[in-house]
Enzyme design. Structure first.
Site, PDB file in Angstrom:
ATOM      1  N   ALA A 234       0.575  -0.520   0.073  1.00  0.00           N
ATOM      2  CA  ALA A 234      -0.057   0.249   0.141  1.00  0.00           C
ATOM      3  C   ALA A 234       0.902   0.999   0.108  1.00  0.00           C
ATOM      4  CB  ALA A 234      -0.776   0.670   1.158  1.00  0.00           C
ATOM      5  N   ALA A 235       1.923   1.140   0.931  1.00  0.00           N
ATOM      6  CA  ALA A 235       2.765   2.496   0.802  1.00  0.00           C
ATOM      7  C   ALA A 235       2.900   3.279  -0.900  1.00  0.00           C
ATOM      8  CB  ALA A 235       4.040   2.592   2.379  1.00  0.00           C
ATOM      9  N   PRO A 236       3.174   4.750  -0.745  1.00  0.00           N
ATOM     10  CA  PRO A 236       2.774   5.630   0.451  1.00  0.00           C
ATOM     11  C   PRO A 236       1.109   5.637   0.305  1.00  0.00           C
ATOM     12  CG  PRO A 236       3.837   6.605  -1.460  1.00  0.00           C
ATOM     13  CD  PRO A 236       3.690   5.305  -1.923  1.00  0.00           C
ATOM     14  N   GLY A 237       0.535   5.717   0.035  1.00  0.00           N
ATOM     15  CA  GLY A 237      -1.064   5.526   0.417  1.00  0.00           C
ATOM     16  C   GLY A 237      -1.695   6.359  -0.907  1.00  0.00           C
ATOM     17  N   ASP A 304      -0.302  -4.062  -6.080  1.00  0.00           N
ATOM     18  CA  ASP A 304       0.674  -3.074  -6.831  1.00  0.00           C
ATOM     19  C   ASP A 304       2.284  -3.591  -6.493  1.00  0.00           C
ATOM     20  OD1 ASP A 304       1.242  -0.557  -8.960  1.00  0.00           O
ATOM     21  OD2 ASP A 304       2.307   0.500  -6.755  1.00  0.00           O
ATOM     22  N   CYS A 358       4.336   0.262 -12.058  1.00  0.00           N
ATOM     23  CA  CYS A 358       4.885   2.095 -12.748  1.00  0.00           C
ATOM     24  C   CYS A 358       5.923   0.685 -13.192  1.00  0.00           C
ATOM     25  CB  CYS A 358       5.279   2.498 -11.735  1.00  0.00           C
ATOM     26  SG  CYS A 358       5.891   2.183 -10.460  1.00  0.00           S
TER      27      CYS A 358
END
Length: 458
Positions: A234-237, A304, A358
């Site tokens: 999850a980070a950075p959110g 992700d 990404c």
């Protein structure tokens, strides 16, 4: 001096491949990580220019105790930044060489026939790495709405142009004009370089600075309010806050990440964004048991995972070698990604999953999806989403064109990949309701004067 020393240390770590920029920045223990991150990125962006000026001015030959990375940071701040506000014992040293450095900088501009600092990036070595992309800004519907945000910006002098009809309009954006994105709701588009970091709407969490491609995963997952969702890495959110906005804070998000420092930053971001439906855990997603009763209602997963970052324009500036990852590193990343995707698809109640990276590398994208689909033997299928999107998956296996790709050239975004998987025999896989055609926000003046609700609280 602490800022410049920390920036030099990060640059040295990047050159020695000790980690990514974000890892090194968060590991530096420098208090203002945003300031440090910005300084390193900008210094890297002008790296070739600074090297040329420092070499021509003979700075390192004259000051043998001055280390190259620190010299680069100090010269950036002197010539291109806000001037040396610190510098400690090196400030008078740089002052002695200031005239020579400025003269060499001016000579470089003349040699390359440019007048603006930014034009040096387009004319010199590495031109094109710093491609100018529009500034995408997502309206955070947990705190305001599109109409109020547009109205507030108009009162500040921004000129709203309505819904964009194509990429040519976005390429031509200048000044204080802005559009509503042609495909994604609540996404505003401003000229490249528009800075919102000190804007009150950003600081209050009403606006989220998020690339358009990064908005695709949550938008295409489209969990309805009340759903239980896992955000696996999850980070950075930003994607987590986007999921919460789609849920209207109704339901539950289980967010996992291994990096404690990034999770702490994420917690601050989510609080500012008004997210109240998220449970954060400093935990490896692969260690989360699908049979745990807490996740028995999870029907949506956003995955992700860690990737090479080869599609990130900023990563090309942070890590010049990121665009050419070794085959060994790509295979290691792809192995982790396959394990994470297979694990996510094993949650018993799962109905819909978005896999995104990404990265522009086939090994991390189409190859991962193909291998996992072959393993699960028809349990899940790829969904053809967002038909107007101009760039599709590479034709490496049947239905790979159902996937989406993004790039600066074709979508004016960072490089990105998205695949949507749905349990076979489930729903029809139709376009998420969030992407249905919506009317433009009603921002015309009203005939009767009414006190309008401002998106900022007082």
């Amino acid at each position: 001096m602490a800022l410049y020393g920390a920036a030099a240390a990060v640059l040295s770590g990047l050159e020695a491949h000790q980690g990514s920029l974000k890892t090194l920045v968060y590991g530096s223990r420098f208090q203002n990580v945003r300031q440090l991150y910005a300084l390193v990125c900008e210094t890297q962006r002008y790296s070739a220019v600074l090297d040329s000026v420092i070499r021509s001015a003979g700075l390192l030959q004259a000051e043998k105790k001055l280390k190259p990375h620190l010299a680069k940071v100090l010269v950036y701040e002197l010539l291109l930044g806000r001037g040396l506000r610190g510098g400690g014992r090196w400030k008078p040293v740089l002052s002695r060489h200031k005239a020579r450095l400025q003269a060499e900088f001016a000579r470089l501009k003349v040699k390359r026939c440019v007048s603006r600092n930014e034009d040096l990036l387009e004319s010199g070595p590495g031109a094109g790495q710093g491609a100018k992309l529009p500034r995408f800004v997502r309206v955070n519907t947990l705190k305001t709405n599109l109409e109020d945000a547009v109205d507030y910006l108009k009162r500040e002098g921004y000129v709203y142009q309505g819904r964009a009809s194509g990429l040519d309009e976005l390429r031509a954006l200048q000044g204080k004009r802005f559009f509503l994105d042609s495909l994604l709701p609540e996404l505003l588009v401003f000229p490249s370089g528009t800075d919102f970091h000190k804007h009150p709407l950003y600081q209050a969490g009403h606006l989220i600075l998020q690339d358009k491609a990064s908005c695709l995963p949550a938008t295409l997952l489209a969990p309805p309010p009340g759903s239980h969702v896992i955000d696996a890495c999850a980070a950075p959110g930003n994607k987590t806050s986007h999921l919460a906005a789609l849920l209207k804070n109704q339901g539950k998000i289980f967010a996992f990440d291994l990096d404690a420092g990034r999770l702490a930053t994420m917690a601050t971001l989510l609080t500012r964004a008004g997210v109240s439906c998220c449970e954060i855990a400093n935990k490896d997603f692969l260690s989360v048991s699908p049979s745990d009763p807490r996740y028995r209602q999870v029907q949506y997963i956003l995955l992700d995972p860690s990737c090479s970052g080869s599609g990130m324009v900023s990563r090309q500036l942070e890590e010049p070698s990121a665009g050419s990852s070794s085959q060994e590193r790509l295979q290691a990343l792809a192995g982790f990604q396959r394990r994470a995707l297979s694990h996510a698809l094993s949650f018993p109640a799962l109905q819909r999953l978005v896999y995104s990276t990404c990265s522009v590398c086939q090994e991390e994208n189409e190859d991962v999806v193909r291998d996992v689909l072959q393993q699960i033997e028809g349990t899940f299928r790829l969904v053809h989403v967002l038909p107007p999107w101009p760039e599709r998956g590479l034709s490496t296996f049947p239905e790979a064109e159902h996937c989406l790709r993004a790039s600066p050239e074709t979508t004016l975004t960072g490089g990105f990949f998205v695949a949507v998987l749905e349990r076979a025999g489930g729903s029809s896989g139709s376009e998420p309701q969030a992407l249905a055609e919506e009317p433009e926000p009603n921002v015309a003046p009203k005939k009767k004067k009414k006190r309008r609700r401002r998106p900022l609280t007082t």
